[in-house]
Design a protein around this motif. Structure first.
Motif, PDB file in Angstrom:
ATOM      1  N   TYR A 104       1.168   5.386  -3.576  1.00  0.00           N
ATOM      2  CA  TYR A 104       0.509   5.220  -2.278  1.00  0.00           C
ATOM      3  C   TYR A 104       1.356   5.852  -1.171  1.00  0.00           C
ATOM      4  O   TYR A 104       0.825   6.534  -0.287  1.00  0.00           O
ATOM      5  CB  TYR A 104       0.292   3.732  -2.000  1.00  0.00           C
ATOM      6  N   LEU A 118      -5.432  -2.435  -1.129  1.00  0.00           N
ATOM      7  CA  LEU A 118      -4.148  -2.595  -1.804  1.00  0.00           C
ATOM      8  C   LEU A 118      -3.500  -3.924  -1.430  1.00  0.00           C
ATOM      9  O   LEU A 118      -2.914  -4.603  -2.276  1.00  0.00           O
ATOM     10  CB  LEU A 118      -3.216  -1.444  -1.424  1.00  0.00           C
ATOM     11  N   VAL A 150       2.285  -1.335   3.109  1.00  0.00           N
ATOM     12  CA  VAL A 150       0.964  -0.742   2.997  1.00  0.00           C
ATOM     13  C   VAL A 150       0.343  -0.529   4.377  1.00  0.00           C
ATOM     14  O   VAL A 150      -0.319   0.478   4.622  1.00  0.00           O
ATOM     15  CB  VAL A 150       0.072  -1.660   2.131  1.00  0.00           C
ATOM     16  N   ALA A 170      -8.060   5.513  -7.000  1.00  0.00           N
ATOM     17  CA  ALA A 170      -8.160   4.144  -6.490  1.00  0.00           C
ATOM     18  C   ALA A 170      -8.767   3.222  -7.545  1.00  0.00           C
ATOM     19  O   ALA A 170      -8.257   2.115  -7.783  1.00  0.00           O
ATOM     20  CB  ALA A 170      -9.010   4.127  -5.226  1.00  0.00           C
ATOM     21  N   ARG A 193      -0.107   8.610   1.280  1.00  0.00           N
ATOM     22  CA  ARG A 193      -0.226   8.322   2.717  1.00  0.00           C
ATOM     23  C   ARG A 193       0.573   9.324   3.539  1.00  0.00           C
ATOM     24  O   ARG A 193       0.082   9.902   4.504  1.00  0.00           O
ATOM     25  CB  ARG A 193       0.244   6.881   2.981  1.00  0.00           C
TER      26      ARG A 193
END
Lengths: 115, 605
Positions: free
Chosen positions: B257, B82, B123, B328, B261
């Motif tokens: 994301y 990413l 990220v 993804a 996560r």
């Protein structure tokens, strides 16, 4: 620890949200956003608070003195305040620009952006 | 050290440009910014090659896991990938803006670099509170970039809506993080996850559910799930075009994301994800329908982003390494295609000073590369093999079928067909149509009288002084498009392994706290399924039908024929337009309702 501080934090967040929803003035809306954020300050401080504890300043504290409140949430609150100041300043600047360009800061009178 | 540098380099160059930029010539500012971004891309690529074998973890300031208050930066393969996508999109946007903007101050480059730094840091971070701080930094820079042309009334209005809604979401996220800390006394994703897994006994209680719902709210606002999506089109329509590339390509998917996560590192197994699936599916449908209704090209692309990111959310909610591998692929393909389409829209804006589809009718004939970008972009959105969207669709579909989610394939086909059809319609009209110059008054009548002009003439963020499009405005879009169309060729083995690593909570904790790279059992992702290819064929057929029907209908509108069905459709479209009112109070009310729906669907009764 009583539930009261948590209820107060929730109340402040909801009061701020209500203010944004019903706002007739963009400056008022931005300030209501700050009110919402104040709820998170109260929540954070309530989480770290302990009855009978003192401030987490370690320089002059005797080795087996009173317990201290949690310094981590206080650091988080400070960071949160800094973030909030940035956001509020930028949004107020944008509100001033809206007033200059559109001649009104009443959200009801701003035209839809949907073409 | 590499991870810190990846974040520090753009921040330092940004600070330098902010102070010295006004005395430096434009060329020096451009070169410095481009070099800094290229350095970030190189560092991210290096991290990506090392992440599957060596633990890419660094504890800031030497406060290691033993101190219990340390803050880690962690790069597993998905995070590094990413970061690489972010850097490449920023590079493309900066190269494009080199000649796109006639006048620009160094503050624009400063903001772009800070934006990149905030996204990369978000990220990489392995800490809940740091995630909030970088999330807010990313948002604040985004507000400033949206409102960059602050002399435009609609620009500041869009930026203000964006700012207020996004900030409400972020503060609710912070409240959720505070609840996690209250329960576990930990802020690290890994340490909090370990603590929660130790106490919950399999199910999260009310406090854990509340924390997850609140954290998700902010991320869902970013990911523009329905009903949190209202800010997105307002912001995209008014933000400078190169900035839109970053917004659509990576900033909005970063919300997805964040949810993935936080769920897998901290909440895995404690809360259900069905709420994310429902809101994501709603976004996929509503975004696609709104996309077809637009004639302002940037707004059209913005709604297509809502739709595609909705599909990403469904992929995450499908709750397994297979679906995540597909997601993804999808994210990588979408980032490239959408970036290329926005840059092509920027090229149109540069030549013709408008991005209104009707005003542009037939005027794109002299721009073969831009036209090809729109055509290939439309096919890419429909899932042309071997694009990332094709691979993502096929892999996710396979995983969804195993879950018994029969509705996923029809949803994905309809959403992709509508968005691809809308872009195809633009291509047919702008690049294949005949200019409608014989009757300039007609446009205004067709589309709601005086309001129409609103979407029309953009104040020149760019001026058409260039005789032909320079290579700096053509190459970045082409490169993004080609990369996206080939992204499906990324081997399925490493992607599957990365997805298995991402969805392994104990593995993540081991990686962060002990520096051990986990090697969970994984199945390689296989995009080349018969149903995947069939899905593309159906999608592209539907998209072509939609585009041709829309063009025909526009032609028949001119001759004045309208049936009952058409009137009903027009009324429904009018209601949908009215819903997206641009009124900040409405948006905040929808957000509150969204939190309630999210909580109802997540709670176990």
């Amino acid at each position: 620890m009583s539930h009261l501080p948590y209820l107060a934090a929730g109340w402040i967040v909801i009061a701020g949200l209500y203010g944004v929803v019903t706002s007739r003035d963009l400056i008022h809306a931005v300030v209501c956003l700050s009110v919402t954020q104040s709820g998170t300050y109260v929540l954070l401080l309530a989480i770290g608070y302990r009855y009978g504890a003192t401030a987490p300043v370690f320089s002059d504290r005797p080795p087996h003195g009173r317990p201290v409140t949690d310094p981590v949430v206080q650091a988080m609150t400070l960071t949160d305040i800094v973030v909030g100041a940035t956001v509020t300043a930028l949004l107020l600047a944008l509100a001033v620009q809206v007033a200059k360009r559109r001649g009104t800061i009443d959200p009801d009178e701003l035209r839809s952006l949907e073409s | 050290m590499i991870l810190q540098l990846t974040v520090a380099v753009p921040v330092l160059v940004a600070a330098l440009l902010a102070t010295a930029g006004r005395w430096l010539p434009r060329l020096a500012v451009d070169v410095a910014a481009v070099l800094a971004v290229a350095a970030v891309a190189a560092l991210a690529a290096l991290t990506l090659t090392r992440a599957p074998h060596h633990a890419q973890v660094s504890w800031l300031g030497g406060w290691g896991p033993a101190t219990d208050v340390g803050i880690p930066l962690v790069a597993d393969p998905f995070a590094a990938g990413l970061a690489l996508i972010t850097a490449l999109l920023t590079l493309a946007a900066l190269l494009f803006s080199w000649r796109f903007f006639t006048e620009i101050q160094a503050i624009f480059h400063t903001l772009m670099l800070l934006f990149l730094a905030a996204m990369v840091a978000y990220v990489y971070t392995g800490d809940l509170f740091d995630a909030f701080v970088f999330f807010e930094l990313m948002s604040v820079v985004a507000f400033a970039l949206t409102g960059y042309r602050s002399e435009e009334p609609s620009t500041v209005h869009g930026a203000l809506n964006f700012g207020i809604i996004q900030s409400i979401g972020a503060y609710l996220t912070l409240a959720g993080i505070a609840l996690v800390y209250a329960r576990t006394g930990q802020l690290g994703l890994a340490t909090a996850g370990r603590a929660l897994a130790g106490t919950g006994g399999g199910h999260g209680d009310a406090l854990v559910t509340a924390a997850f719902v609140l954290i998700c709210t902010g991320y869902l606002v970013k990911a523009s799930a329905v009903p949190f999506h209202f800010w997105l089109a307002d912001a995209h329509a008014v933000a400078p075009t190169p900035v839109c590339v970053l917004f659509s390509g990576i900033m909005v998917p970063l919300g997805v994301y964040g949810i993935a996560r936080t769920y897998w590192a901290t909440f895995a197994g404690l809360v259900p994800l069905r709420a994310i699936a429902v809101l994501g599916a709603a976004a996929a449908l509503l975004g696609a329908v709104m996309c077809v209704l637009q004639h302002h090209i940037k707004r059209l692309l913005a709604y297509s982003t809502i739709s595609h990111v909705g599909l990403l959310l469904v992929g995450v909610a499908a709750h397994g390494p297979g679906a995540l591998a597909g997601t993804a692929y999808y994210l990588a393909g979408h980032a490239g295609v959408k970036g290329a389409l926005f840059l092509a829209a920027g090229a149109l804006l540069n030549r013709h000073e408008t991005v209104d589809e009707h005003e542009l009718r037939g005027r794109g004939r002299g721009m073969p590369v831009t036209g090809a970008t729109f055509l290939l972009g439309a096919l890419g959105l429909a899932g042309l093999p071997p694009s990332g969207l094709f691979a993502g669709h096929a892999v996710t579909e396979h995983a969804a079928e195993e879950l018994g989610w029969w509705w996923f394939t029809p949803l994905a086909v309809v959403a992709s067909a509508l968005t691809a059809g809308a872009v195809l319609r633009v291509w047919l009209g702008v690049f294949r149509g005949t200019p409608a110059e014989e009757d300039p008054a007609r446009d205004g009548r067709d589309h709601g009288g005086q309001d129409h002009r609103e979407g029309g003439h953009e104040d020149p963020e760019t001026r058409p002084t260039l005789r032909t499009l320079p290579w700096t405005m053509v190459t970045p879009g082409l490169a993004l498009l080609i990369a996206a169309l080939l992204a499906g060729l990324i081997p399925g083995g490493p992607v599957g392994a990365a997805a298995a690593m991402f969805t392994d909570r104990d593995g993540y904790a081991g990686l962060v706290l002990d520096g051990r790279v986990p090697h969970p059992h994984s199945t390689p992702a296989d995009p080349w399924t018969a149903s995947g290819v069939a899905g593309f064929l159906v999608t592209v057929l539907l998209a072509a039908l939609i585009a041709v029907y829309a063009v025909r209908r526009r032609a028949s509108e001119r001759t004045g024929g309208e049936g009952v069905l058409a009137r009903a459709a027009a009324a429904a479209a009018g209601r949908l337009h009215a819903l997206h009112s641009g009124h900040i109070g409405d948006y905040a009310a929808w957000l509150t309702a969204g939190v309630a729906v999210l909580a109802l669907l997540t709670a176990r009764f």
